[in-house]
Scaffold this active site. Structure first.
Site, PDB file in Angstrom:
ATOM      1  N   THR A 171       1.815   6.922  12.966  1.00 49.81           N
ATOM      2  CA  THR A 171       1.348   5.771  12.167  1.00 49.81           C
ATOM      3  C   THR A 171       2.028   4.502  12.679  1.00 49.81           C
ATOM      4  O   THR A 171       1.400   3.435  12.762  1.00 49.81           O
ATOM      5  CB  THR A 171       1.675   5.983  10.666  1.00 49.81           C
ATOM      6  OG1 THR A 171       1.238   7.277  10.276  1.00 49.81           O
ATOM      7  CG2 THR A 171       1.005   4.944   9.797  1.00 49.81           C
ATOM      8  N   CYS A 217      13.809  11.501   6.213  1.00 48.31           N
ATOM      9  CA  CYS A 217      13.812  11.177   7.641  1.00 48.31           C
ATOM     10  C   CYS A 217      15.163  11.451   8.293  1.00 48.31           C
ATOM     11  O   CYS A 217      15.222  11.685   9.484  1.00 48.31           O
ATOM     12  CB  CYS A 217      13.422   9.722   7.838  1.00 48.31           C
ATOM     13  SG  CYS A 217      14.389   8.621   6.803  1.00 48.31           S
ATOM     14  N   GLU A 232       9.980   1.846  10.245  1.00 50.12           N
ATOM     15  CA  GLU A 232      10.996   2.895  10.071  1.00 50.12           C
ATOM     16  C   GLU A 232      10.260   4.214  10.164  1.00 50.12           C
ATOM     17  O   GLU A 232       9.439   4.526   9.301  1.00 50.12           O
ATOM     18  CB  GLU A 232      11.680   2.758   8.696  1.00 50.12           C
ATOM     19  CG  GLU A 232      12.356   1.424   8.455  1.00 50.12           C
ATOM     20  CD  GLU A 232      13.455   1.137   9.452  1.00 50.12           C
ATOM     21  OE1 GLU A 232      14.025   2.083  10.003  1.00 50.12           O
ATOM     22  OE2 GLU A 232      13.724  -0.047   9.692  1.00 50.12           O
ATOM     23  N   LYS A 292       0.891  -1.171   0.000  1.00 49.67           N
ATOM     24  CA  LYS A 292       0.000   0.000   0.000  1.00 49.67           C
ATOM     25  C   LYS A 292       0.920   1.209   0.000  1.00 49.67           C
ATOM     26  O   LYS A 292       1.409   1.636   1.041  1.00 49.67           O
ATOM     27  CB  LYS A 292      -0.894  -0.016   1.241  1.00 49.67           C
ATOM     28  CG  LYS A 292      -2.255   0.631   1.047  1.00 49.67           C
ATOM     29  CD  LYS A 292      -2.218   2.084   0.616  1.00 49.67           C
ATOM     30  CE  LYS A 292      -1.985   3.029   1.760  1.00 49.67           C
ATOM     31  NZ  LYS A 292      -1.787   4.435   1.337  1.00 49.67           N
ATOM     32  N   GLU A 295       9.733  17.164  13.922  1.00 44.82           N
ATOM     33  CA  GLU A 295      10.119  16.866  12.543  1.00 44.82           C
ATOM     34  C   GLU A 295       9.367  17.840  11.628  1.00 44.82           C
ATOM     35  O   GLU A 295       8.140  17.805  11.550  1.00 44.82           O
ATOM     36  CB  GLU A 295       9.721  15.418  12.224  1.00 44.82           C
ATOM     37  CG  GLU A 295      10.297  14.928  10.928  1.00 44.82           C
ATOM     38  CD  GLU A 295       9.929  13.472  10.633  1.00 44.82           C
ATOM     39  OE1 GLU A 295       8.812  13.051  10.960  1.00 44.82           O
ATOM     40  OE2 GLU A 295      10.775  12.773  10.051  1.00 44.82           O
TER      41      GLU A 295
HETATM   42  P1  NAD Z   1       2.572   8.460   6.957  1.00 42.18           P
HETATM   43  O1  NAD Z   1       2.808   7.833   8.282  1.00 42.18           O
HETATM   44  O2  NAD Z   1       1.498   9.470   6.854  1.00 42.18           O
HETATM   45  O3  NAD Z   1       2.204   7.322   5.868  1.00 42.18           O
HETATM   46  C1  NAD Z   1       3.050   6.229   5.582  1.00 42.18           C
HETATM   47  C2  NAD Z   1       2.216   5.126   4.933  1.00 42.18           C
HETATM   48  O4  NAD Z   1       1.296   4.606   5.895  1.00 42.18           O
HETATM   49  C3  NAD Z   1       1.343   5.608   3.766  1.00 42.18           C
HETATM   50  O5  NAD Z   1       1.209   4.594   2.806  1.00 42.18           O
HETATM   51  C4  NAD Z   1      -0.002   5.880   4.427  1.00 42.18           C
HETATM   52  O6  NAD Z   1      -1.081   5.827   3.515  1.00 42.18           O
HETATM   53  C5  NAD Z   1      -0.050   4.751   5.440  1.00 42.18           C
HETATM   54  N1  NAD Z   1      -0.873   5.050   6.622  1.00 42.18           N
HETATM   55  C6  NAD Z   1      -1.181   6.256   7.160  1.00 42.18           C
HETATM   56  N2  NAD Z   1      -1.944   6.089   8.250  1.00 42.18           N
HETATM   57  C7  NAD Z   1      -2.116   4.758   8.425  1.00 42.18           C
HETATM   58  C8  NAD Z   1      -2.795   3.953   9.399  1.00 42.18           C
HETATM   59  N3  NAD Z   1      -3.470   4.496  10.414  1.00 42.18           N
HETATM   60  N4  NAD Z   1      -2.718   2.618   9.284  1.00 42.18           N
HETATM   61  C9  NAD Z   1      -2.027   2.053   8.260  1.00 42.18           C
HETATM   62  N5  NAD Z   1      -1.392   2.764   7.310  1.00 42.18           N
HETATM   63  C10 NAD Z   1      -1.431   4.101   7.396  1.00 42.18           C
HETATM   64  O7  NAD Z   1       3.976   9.029   6.476  1.00 42.18           O
HETATM   65  P2  NAD Z   1       4.287   9.945   5.203  1.00 42.18           P
HETATM   66  O8  NAD Z   1       3.783  11.328   5.444  1.00 42.18           O
HETATM   67  O9  NAD Z   1       3.875   9.238   3.972  1.00 42.18           O
HETATM   68  O10 NAD Z   1       5.903   9.939   5.243  1.00 42.18           O
HETATM   69  C11 NAD Z   1       6.641  10.823   6.006  1.00 42.18           C
HETATM   70  C12 NAD Z   1       7.107  10.181   7.300  1.00 42.18           C
HETATM   71  O11 NAD Z   1       7.845   8.996   7.010  1.00 42.18           O
HETATM   72  C13 NAD Z   1       8.054  11.065   8.085  1.00 42.18           C
HETATM   73  O12 NAD Z   1       7.736  11.020   9.453  1.00 42.18           O
HETATM   74  C14 NAD Z   1       9.416  10.452   7.829  1.00 42.18           C
HETATM   75  O13 NAD Z   1      10.377  10.695   8.813  1.00 42.18           O
HETATM   76  C15 NAD Z   1       9.066   9.016   7.727  1.00 42.18           C
HETATM   77  N6  NAD Z   1      10.121   8.298   7.002  1.00 42.18           N
HETATM   78  C16 NAD Z   1      10.959   7.486   7.708  1.00 42.18           C
HETATM   79  C17 NAD Z   1      11.996   6.840   7.054  1.00 42.18           C
HETATM   80  C18 NAD Z   1      12.941   5.917   7.793  1.00 42.18           C
HETATM   81  O14 NAD Z   1      13.720   5.220   7.153  1.00 42.18           O
HETATM   82  N7  NAD Z   1      12.901   5.886   9.106  1.00 42.18           N
HETATM   83  C19 NAD Z   1      12.175   7.029   5.687  1.00 42.18           C
HETATM   84  C20 NAD Z   1      11.300   7.875   5.004  1.00 42.18           C
HETATM   85  C21 NAD Z   1      10.266   8.498   5.678  1.00 42.18           C
END
Ligand code: NAD
Length: 499
Positions: free
Chosen positions: A236, A288, A254, A179, A385
């Site tokens: 999340t 991130c 992650e 997803k 962040e």
């Molecule tokens: P997000 O948490 O909003 O979404 C991530 C994924 O999870 C998406 O596919 C989203 O549709 C899905 N999602 C959202 N809510 C959900 C729920 N309640 N249940 C299941 N799935 C759900 O994150 P984003 O805005 O897409 O990405 C940015 C974030 O990701 C930042 O916090 C960033 O630091 C983090 N990130 C971390 C790494 C790492 O390696 N640690 C790498 C890249 C991004």
């Protein structure tokens, strides 16, 4: 062969076919550069997620994928070759969808085939073990795939992050349901096309689209999964890990970060400024491990800040497809609003806005690269962040204070040390609470190199052999190889045994 083209309608990919959602509904994909609708994305429902999981389960049970490492190795290498062949079209689509400058996407996506090749090689070479057991027994371990794995991925590095999960999951013999982020689904479908062309059994890889709160949630809660692997925000991560806990399945997450760069006063000023500006503004700060906090020795603070601002003032804000662009638009209006609000918070809390007025195009979700100086560790901009082109520069007096400040956040994902003193570099690295420490560099990553946060930045590890192992389960086979008679209940046996 994929060709450069207008962005397509994004359907789901289930059981080897591109299909609309059962709802028949789509949501618009909007260009961060032009603010125009560029594609329609299937709005997957919980019912679609269940169909995709069942397709994956069927393929896992009935295809050769699970049983044939040879098939997996050949297919993954074929996929790596197809990715190389189709890279220009993928790079362009990823830049258009995310708004990230095309030069960055070329540099990043050009490395993706390495992950499929690397994990094919791990599958080819990783040996099982023969734990010591004692005379009369052959005792060995076997690694088996888990089953169906759910992959939830974010928008900031859409294909890179998916690849870090998908390559080990497939190499270990699992089937997957992906997803992707609703903001960046296009290149995931392009990858699905290549997966289909690589000859992978249908149903081993499935893609559903839709909102996190609907499709993402339904996937995370699905009882047929054997593991869920998320990259996303920390809130999340908590929800997904809780769902995994209820279903008693493996979870990897992650999550968010707020990486710190520590600049010691023995460094070459230009090298440290070039490195920390790169760390702070690559991906327009939407990463991130963005070097969002720079700690600078009091002895060089003013000189460093002046040179840093001078360098940032030269970054070119512009359209993603222009090769000269350093800073593209942010991915979505909601991100722009969040970043602008946090910049206002920084000013209100007393940080000095040392730079923030680069001219930006009228249309598109652009924000000027921004530098805050005189930042203290308790300020919101030093702790939250921001996920935009905003860097905070903090001052420290001693090595001890620098380490305390660096560790003084709830995150623990990536840090950098800038020094020419080898002893100090390793001594400080030992004390930092983060998974990856770069010394005189930033944003370096490779398929063999473990990646995964400490503290609230996550659980689990991507990359490397441990990650492959996390996508499998261990079975122990204990075989009695003598014909010695055994009848516990004749009362004669007196040997010690476990039960
Ligand atoms: P997000 O948490 O909003 O979404 C991530 C994924 O999870 C998406 O596919 C989203 O549709 C899905 N999602 C959202 N809510 C959900 C729920 N309640 N249940 C299941 N799935 C759900 O994150 P984003 O805005 O897409 O990405 C940015 C974030 O990701 C930042 O916090 C960033 O630091 C983090 N990130 C971390 C790494 C790492 O390696 N640690 C790498 C890249 C991004």
């Amino acid at each position: 062969m994929l060709t450069k083209r207008d962005l397509p309608r994004c359907e789901q990919f289930i059981g080897g076919k591109f299909l609309p959602s059962v709802s028949g509904k789509y949501f618009p994909l909007i260009s961060p550069e032009t603010e125009e609708v560029t594609a329609e994305v299937a709005n997957s429902t919980a019912e679609d997620v269940e169909t995709a999981v069942q397709a994956a389960l069927h393929a896992f049970k009935h295809s050769k994928w699970r049983l044939s490492p040879e098939l997996r190795i050949v297919t993954l290498r074929k996929l790596a070759a197809k990715l190389r062949e189709n890279m220009p079209a993928i790079v362009e689509a990823e830049a258009r969808v995310t708004g990230r400058p095309i030069r960055e996407m070329r540099a990043q996506l050009g490395r993706l085939p390495e992950w499929y090749d690397y994990f094919a090689s791990v599958a080819e070479t990783l040996e099982d073990t023969l734990p010591p057991f004692g005379r009369g027994y052959l005792n060995y371990t076997r690694r088996e795939p888990l089953g169906v794995v759910g992959l939830l991925t974010p928008w900031n590095h859409p294909l890179l992050i998916l690849t870090k999960k998908l390559a080990p999951a497939l190499a270990a013999g699992n089937a997957v349901v992906i997803k992707p982020s609703e903001l960046a689904p296009v290149t995931i479908n392009m990858l699905a096309e290549l997966i289909h062309d690589s000859g992978m059994p249908e149903g081993i890889v499935n893609v559903v689209h839709g909102l996190g709160s609907v499709a993402g949630k339904a996937l995370a809660q699905n009882k047929a999964l054997s593991k869920i692997d998320l990259t996303g925000g920390t809130p999340t991560g908590r929800e997904v890990a809780a769902a995994a806990g209820r279903n008693l399945i493996k979870v990897a997450a992650e999550l968010g970060g707020k990486a710190t760069s520590i600049v010691f006063d023995d460094v070459d000023l230009t090298a440290a400024v070039n490195g920390t500006v790169f760390a702070g503004y690559i991906a327009s700060g939407q990463t991130c491990v963005q070097g969002a906090r720079v700690l600078v020795s009091d002895k060089m603070y003013d000189r460093f800040c002046a040179a840093f601002v001078e360098k940032v003032s030269k970054l070119r804000v512009g359209p993603p497809l222009d090769n000269r662009t350093d800073i593209g638009p942010l991915v979505a209006k909601r991100q722009l609003d969040r970043v602008v609000k946090l910049i206002e918070t920084g000013i209100r809390e007393g940080a000095t806005l040392a730079y923030g007025k680069a001219p930006v195009p009228d249309t598109g979700w652009y924000v000027s690269p921004t530098v805050f100086t005189d930042v203290t560790n308790d300020m919101t901009v030093a702790q939250e962040e921001i996920f935009g082109p905003v860097v905070c520069i903090l001052r420290y007096q001693s090595e001890k204070e620098a380490i305390e400040l660096a560790n003084g956040t709830r995150f623990g994902l990536g840090m950098a040390i800038w020094t020419n003193d080898i002893r100090r570099a390793h001594h400080v690295a030992e004390q930092l609470e983060a998974d990856i420490i770069w010394i005189n560099d930033h944003h370096r990553i490779g398929p063999a190199s473990p990646w995964g946060g400490f503290k609230e930045s996550g659980v689990g590890r991507e990359n490397g052999i441990d990650c492959y192992k996390d996508y499998s389960r261990l079975k122990n086979v204990i075989a009695k190889i003598t014909a010695d008679p055994f009848d516990w209940f004749d009362g004669a046996a007196t040997d010690k045994r476990y039960s």
